[in-house]
Design an enzyme around this catalytic site. Structure first.
Site, PDB file in Angstrom:
ATOM      1  N   SER A 140       1.103  -1.309  -0.402  1.00 10.95           N
ATOM      2  CA  SER A 140      -0.051  -0.103  -0.185  1.00 10.95           C
ATOM      3  C   SER A 140       0.924   0.527  -0.036  1.00 10.95           C
ATOM      4  O   SER A 140       1.889   1.014   0.206  1.00 10.95           O
ATOM      5  CB  SER A 140      -0.913  -0.298   1.209  1.00 10.95           C
ATOM      6  OG  SER A 140      -1.697   1.324   1.024  1.00 10.95           O
ATOM      7  N   LYS A 197      -4.356  -6.840   3.396  1.00 13.70           N
ATOM      8  CA  LYS A 197      -4.676  -5.557   2.329  1.00 13.70           C
ATOM      9  C   LYS A 197      -5.940  -5.165   1.920  1.00 13.70           C
ATOM     10  O   LYS A 197      -6.093  -3.975   2.027  1.00 13.70           O
ATOM     11  CB  LYS A 197      -3.610  -5.952   1.121  1.00 13.70           C
ATOM     12  CG  LYS A 197      -3.365  -4.696  -0.106  1.00 13.70           C
ATOM     13  CD  LYS A 197      -2.522  -3.565   0.481  1.00 13.70           C
ATOM     14  CE  LYS A 197      -2.873  -2.636  -0.280  1.00 13.70           C
ATOM     15  NZ  LYS A 197      -3.930  -2.749  -0.928  1.00 13.70           N
ATOM     16  N   HIS A 222      -7.433  -3.377   4.597  1.00 12.85           N
ATOM     17  CA  HIS A 222      -6.790  -2.529   4.609  1.00 12.85           C
ATOM     18  C   HIS A 222      -7.830  -1.277   3.855  1.00 12.85           C
ATOM     19  O   HIS A 222      -7.993   0.016   3.826  1.00 12.85           O
ATOM     20  CB  HIS A 222      -5.348  -2.245   4.507  1.00 12.85           C
ATOM     21  CG  HIS A 222      -4.812  -0.934   4.017  1.00 12.85           C
ATOM     22  ND1 HIS A 222      -4.317  -0.581   2.834  1.00 12.85           N
ATOM     23  CD2 HIS A 222      -4.128   0.061   4.767  1.00 12.85           C
ATOM     24  CE1 HIS A 222      -4.246   0.669   2.656  1.00 12.85           C
ATOM     25  NE2 HIS A 222      -3.805   1.236   3.511  1.00 12.85           N
ATOM     26  N   ASN A 223      -7.411  -1.575   2.712  1.00 14.42           N
ATOM     27  CA  ASN A 223      -8.360  -1.443   2.160  1.00 14.42           C
ATOM     28  C   ASN A 223     -10.239  -1.251   1.745  1.00 14.42           C
ATOM     29  O   ASN A 223     -10.319   0.428   1.623  1.00 14.42           O
ATOM     30  CB  ASN A 223      -8.150  -1.989  -0.105  1.00 14.42           C
ATOM     31  CG  ASN A 223      -6.922  -1.546  -0.751  1.00 14.42           C
ATOM     32  OD1 ASN A 223      -6.113  -1.362   0.049  1.00 14.42           O
ATOM     33  ND2 ASN A 223      -7.008  -1.486  -2.054  1.00 14.42           N
ATOM     34  N   GLU A 225      -9.844   1.898   4.480  1.00 14.31           N
ATOM     35  CA  GLU A 225      -9.930   3.535   3.826  1.00 14.31           C
ATOM     36  C   GLU A 225     -10.634   3.744   2.610  1.00 14.31           C
ATOM     37  O   GLU A 225     -10.933   4.901   3.079  1.00 14.31           O
ATOM     38  CB  GLU A 225      -8.764   2.902   2.671  1.00 14.31           C
ATOM     39  CG  GLU A 225      -7.839   3.895   1.458  1.00 14.31           C
ATOM     40  CD  GLU A 225      -6.754   3.406   0.338  1.00 14.31           C
ATOM     41  OE1 GLU A 225      -6.758   2.560   0.831  1.00 14.31           O
ATOM     42  OE2 GLU A 225      -7.396   3.400  -1.280  1.00 14.31           O
TER      43      GLU A 225
END
Ligand code: ATR
Length: 485
Positions: free
Chosen positions: A138, A192, A195-196, A199
């Protein structure tokens, strides 16, 4: 082209990068700038040569045109980082490489692969004696070049050969690399993905704060830029809040208006937010903040529905808030509180995924490697790390002392924002669902008892009692007596 571009010495490169679009090129340059010799490969050689022409002098690169040439340039065990489009292209490249590689070599997929694909690929490669590492990366283009946050999964053994290199090129915060071994097989891509998702949620909440300032207080984009710049000096200090301020301050060269005012209000997505929600549904984890954010993007793009609904009555609306400074501070608090909820939900999903797949992920480590390099980097990740360091089995971040205190001091503002927005007719799916989540978790008795009774009524699905163990059924169409199930 630099002289180094023609260095065809074989077997000297410590890492190979195939797939030299923006992310791949920048990662390759990052490795080279840190002193590694980097073998370069791309399906079409034009990208390889473009990289060498523009940046060949930044370090030691070895040019290759074919996969055999590329692999011959690498020291053994070979480490090859794939940076091609997720999906079929990744499978194609993995298979081409695997056919030509030797046991013990390592393939790293640095793309945004779906973690279940990574699990499948790791298994297939292990059967061929190869190590496969799915690594979430990222930080966008800039992070790839100057230090991303890296989330590598795969066998612990391959991390020994690979970890030091990845840690070197990652971002560092307080001297600590933003890279650590996450766990086996698909764990890196799973975190990940979440995480997105976080986000998405973070961006939606910032969007709602912006809309409240714009439509609730009639502020202009540059005025709102000042508000975000101010917020970035406090608890909300983060990359996304900082770039929000910069974006809002940007004028449009063509019209002179704020750029944000001439951009179509239809948000797009590449799919990682949707994957996060799908996975959360399967795991049974209520990531309501992420789901609202994904749906809010979908709603913004529902052009036909939006056009059809223009002009629908708003009903009687309240006047604009009489104390703009107080309302602005309320919004800041609501944003912070909702953001805490979004992270709490995301971390719950990671804990659930880790339990489901036996990954043994340490949530505190994640908070550490998300402090720098990545898009959700934020000052308060230090607090998340502290919370999990103190109690690795924390059931939810919102009860950790720091976050509990933050939420309890924000809750009055949060409620005022949700009710004011509702009275002003301003949509705030993120703020309101986060507050409902908070209220639901702290509510001693939820209406789920009624749902259980209804399910028992129409489907004999049984229920548990508060005063006795076991399952029970009421004879709804009989004499309505209760029987043990
Ligand atoms: P970005 O979004 O940064 O442009 P991407 O679309 O995820 O990147 O990936 C593009 C890269 O994948 C390119 O290097 C592309 O190679 P070409 O330059 O030859 O087009 C590579 N790529 C896409 N499909 C591929 C395939 N089937 N085999 C090999 N490489 C492929």
């Amino acid at each position: 082209m630099s002289l180094l571009a023609h260095n065809m010495t074989t077997g000297t490169a410590q890492i190979g990068v195939t797939g030299l679009a923006v992310m791949g090129s920048n990662i390759a340059r990052n490795f080279a700038r840190h002193g590694y010799t980097v073998a370069l490969h791309n399906r079409s050689v034009t990208k390889t040569d473009a990289l060498l022409d523009e940046h060949g002098s930044e370090g030691n690169f070895v040019r290759s045109e074919t996969i055999p040439e590329f692999l011959a340039a690498l020291e053994k065990p070979r480490r090859v980082l794939i940076m091609v489009q997720a999906g079929a292209a990744t499978d194609a490249v993995i298979n081409q490489l695997a056919d030509a590689m030797d046991p013990g070599d390592i393939i790293i997929d640095g793309g945004n692969a779906l973690y279940t694909d990574t699990i499948r690929r790791e298994k297939a490669m292990a059967q061929r004696g190869l190590h496969f590492v799915g690594a979430g990366i990222s930080g966008g283009e800039e992070g790839a070049l100057n230090g991303p946050s890296i989330m590598p999964g795969g066998p612990a053994q391959s991390y020994e050969a690979l970890g030091p290199m990845l840690e070197t090129i990652s971002a560092h915060v307080d001297g600590v690399p933003c890279c650590t071994h996450i766990g086996p097989d698909g764990s890196g891509h799973f975190v990940k993905m979440v995480h997105n998702g976080i986000e998405y949620s973070d961006m939606q909440l910032i969007g709602e704060a912006y809309q409240l300032l714009r439509d609730g207080l009639n502020l202009t984009a540059p005025q709102i830029a000042d508000v975000f710049a101010d917020w970035n000096n406090g608890e909300l200090d983060s990359y996304l809040v900082q770039i929000t301020s910069e974006v809002l301050r940007q004028p449009d060269a063509k019209t002179g208006k704020p750029l944000v005012d001439v951009i179509r209000d239809e948000a797009e997505q590449k799919g990682t937010g949707r994957w996060t929600v799908k996975s959360a549904l399967d795991l049974g984890v209520p990531v309501t903040g992420i789901a609202e954010a994904v749906f809010a993007r979908a709603l913004s793009g529902s052009v036909a529905q939006r056009r059809a609904a223009i002009g629908l009555a708003a009903g009687q609306l309240a006047d604009a808030p009489s104390d703009p400074a107080r309302f602005t501070e309320d919004i800041r608090q609501a944003l912070y509180a909702s953001k805490i909820v979004a992270y709490a939900q995301g971390f719950n999903q990671i804990q659930a995924g880790s339990a489901e797949y036996g990954w043994n992920i340490k949530p505190g480590d994640l908070a550490t490697i998300w402090r720098g390099g990545c898009i959700i980097r934020a000052k308060f990740l230090n607090r998340i790390k502290e919370a999990f360091d103190t109690d690795p089995n924390l059931p939810t971040l919102i009860v950790a002392p720091y976050f509990r205190g933050a939420l309890e001091s924000a809750v009055d503002s949060w409620r005022r924002v949700v009710s004011t927005a509702t009275q002003l007719g301003i949509p705030i799916p993120g703020f309101s669902s986060a507050l409902s989540y908070y209220d639901a978790l702290r509510t001693e008795r939820l209406p789920a008892a009624l749902i259980q009774a209804q399910r028992d009524f129409f489907g004999a699905h049984t229920y548990g009692r508060i005063d006795e163990p076991g399952k029970f059924h009421t004879l709804w169409s009989g004499d309505r007596s209760e029987v043990p199930a």
